[in-house]
Design an enzyme around this catalytic site. Structure first.
Site, short mmCIF file in Angstrom:
data_model
loop_
_atom_site.label_atom_id
_atom_site.label_comp_id
_atom_site.label_asym_id
_atom_site.label_seq_id
_atom_site.Cartn_x
_atom_site.Cartn_y
_atom_site.Cartn_z
N GLY A 1 -10.00 57.99 57.11
CA GLY A 1 -8.79 58.57 57.67
C GLY A 1 -8.03 59.31 56.60
O GLY A 1 -8.49 59.45 55.46
N LYS B 1 -10.16 47.68 55.73
CA LYS B 1 -9.39 48.93 55.70
C LYS B 1 -8.68 48.99 54.35
O LYS B 1 -7.78 48.20 54.08
CB LYS B 1 -8.38 48.97 56.84
CG LYS B 1 -7.58 50.26 56.92
CD LYS B 1 -6.69 50.26 58.16
CE LYS B 1 -5.89 51.54 58.27
NZ LYS B 1 -5.04 51.56 59.51
N ASP C 1 -0.55 55.44 69.47
CA ASP C 1 -1.75 56.22 69.16
C ASP C 1 -2.94 55.71 69.97
O ASP C 1 -4.03 55.50 69.44
CB ASP C 1 -2.06 56.18 67.66
CG ASP C 1 -3.08 57.24 67.24
OD1 ASP C 1 -3.24 58.22 68.00
OD2 ASP C 1 -3.71 57.08 66.19
#
Length: 467
Positions: free
Chosen positions: A18, A38, A138
């Site tokens: 990302g 992450k 989102d």
């Protein structure tokens, strides 16, 4: 591989990238558990931008810590280093829903019968967000993950926000699923922006494309298409009128006129029904009921441990005063008989099922039986000068809240428990493996005023405090 070492985990491969983070597949060195990691780099220039990014990252972490749900990605732990934040997450081996549909459906869409179990799981996750007053902001198919048990998991809370007031400000999300009030950069908006995004996603799953497609790939053109409010339902795709009605109510441009989450959860299309999940494109046989039954066994195990604790407490006074032996034995028998059977009242969606074990079930009122037990002890004690019940009362046996009747709310929109209920056997140490049987709820609880027990305890304290 990662330039930032992650304690106790081995990096296996990159599975996503990302703007501000890289997602790895990792494995715990000792347990060998596969996880997603992450990794957010905090090695950036000092200033307002870094401060804002760190605020978003920390907000995401706090929200995920506060939310535990079978259809939401689990945050297992967080590791901080001098130049990174590492979020250890539940791993979903089948990837995201968008890619999965493309891979497993030639028409890039799912039939309504295949889609409904997935959508209801997603709505179940949204129920938890509403309960926690969290707006995702989102929602898109790429943020819906699937684990190896074919279970839907909502992820990526990078834009999520805990709503302290009714309104929010900021431009975030993905344009094609973004609510018009955000696209237009209105000064404020609320949780209904998630309802719009859900409506777009449901349409995408069923029709293979978004409901609003601009001629030019610009936000301005997308807004123009939305303002036309011309939602087209292709006749070549068979979708029920109830489902179309739900989509129309979700895709209303004016958020004030848009349907609410409460109305969505009770909409006729969303009401639980007996769905053959094995016909789903995902071959979905959601294991939540297995988890439920495991929790049930654990609950019974805890209750059994409480009974053992109470029996040990009773034995303290039995060993001290032989005159009370028979009364203590009788009460122990009452406890044992009370838990020779259990009854479960399970309610889920619009259905209720009451099951019992075995046929001679009788509701066990612990507080009432304890009142009778203490009354008998007191009557013997006041006749014997050498008996003092204060020590026994101080063991606070009255504080136990045990019952053989369990009332459980089970809100899994995607499954029915009936198959498991009819085949499930309790652990041998709890009850000799007898089947749970479906029956009507005919429970009649004995009436009991708890103050009676408290009054008796105070009388005993007054009677023996100077002994």
């Amino acid at each position: 591989m990662s330039k930032h070492p992650i304690q106790n985990y081995q990096i296996l491969k990159v599975i996503g990238k990302g703007a501000f983070a890289i997602v790895y597949q990792g494995q715990h060195v000792k347990t060998k558990e596969i996880v997603a990691i992450k990794q957010i780099s905090t090695d950036m220039q000092e200033g307002p931008h870094k401060e804002k990014m760190l605020q978003l990252f920390n907000q995401e972490i706090e929200i995920m810590k506060a939310i535990k749900h079978q259809n939401i990605i689990e945050l297992k732990e967080v590791q901080y280093t001098s130049d990174s934040i590492n979020m250890i997450l539940e791993y979903c081996g089948l990837g995201d829903l968008e890619k999965y549909i493309k891979k497993n459906s030639a028409k890039n869409r799912l039939a309504e019968s295949e889609a409904k179990p997935l959508i209801l799981q997603l709505l179940d996750a949204m129920k938890m967000l509403r309960l926690k007053n969290v707006v995702h902001r989102d929602l898109k198919l790429a943020n819906i993950l699937i684990n190896e048990q074919m279970q839907i998991k909502l992820g990526d809370f990078g834009f999520a926000k805990s709503v302290m007031s009714d309104l929010m400000e900021s431009y975030c999300g993905t344009p094609i699923t973004m609510a018009p009030e955000i696209l237009k950069k209105n000064d404020n908006y609320d949780h209904k922006c998630d309802i719009w995004s859900l409506g777009v996603m449901i349409y995408q799953i069923l029709y293979g494309q978004p409901p609003f497609i601009p001629k030019k790939a610009t936000v301005i053109d997308l807004i123009k298409e939305i303002e036309k409010q011309n939602i087209s339902f292709s006749e070549q795709v068979v979708v029920s009128s109830e489902c179309k009605d739900l989509i129309r109510k979700m895709l209303v441009e004016d958020p004030k006129k848009r349907t609410s989450f409460e109305d969505i959860f009770t909409h006729p299309w969303c009401v639980k029904e007996q769905i053959d999940l094995r016909k789903s494109v995902l071959q979905t046989y959601v294991p939540q009921h297995q988890e439920f039954l495991k929790n049930l066994s654990y609950t019974l195990f805890q209750q059994n441990n409480q009974l053992l604790s109470i029996i040990r407490i009773i034995q303290t006074i039995e060993n001290k005063y032989k005159e009370l032996t028979q009364i203590c034995i009788n009460f122990r028998n009452v406890l044992t008989q009370g838990f020779s059977s259990i009854q479960l009242n399970i309610s889920y969606s619009n259905q209720k099922v009451c099951i019992k074990l075995p046929d001679n079930y009788k509701y066990f009122n612990f507080q009432q039986e304890l009142l009778i037990f203490l009354t008998n002890l007191y009557e013997v004690a006041i006749k014997n000068q050498n008996i003092n019940l204060i020590d026994f009362i101080d063991l606070k046996i009255q504080d136990y809240e045990i019952t053989n009747y369990f009332s459980i709310r089970y809100d899994e929109y995607t499954v029915t428990l009936l198959e498991e209920i009819t085949s499930f056997k309790l652990q041998n140490d709890v009850q000799k493996g007898q089947l749970l049987n479906k029956l009507e709820d005919e429970k009649v609880k004995n009436k009991f005023v708890k103050s009676d027990l408290n009054t008796l305890i105070e009388v005993i304290r007054d009677r023996f405090k100077n002994s």
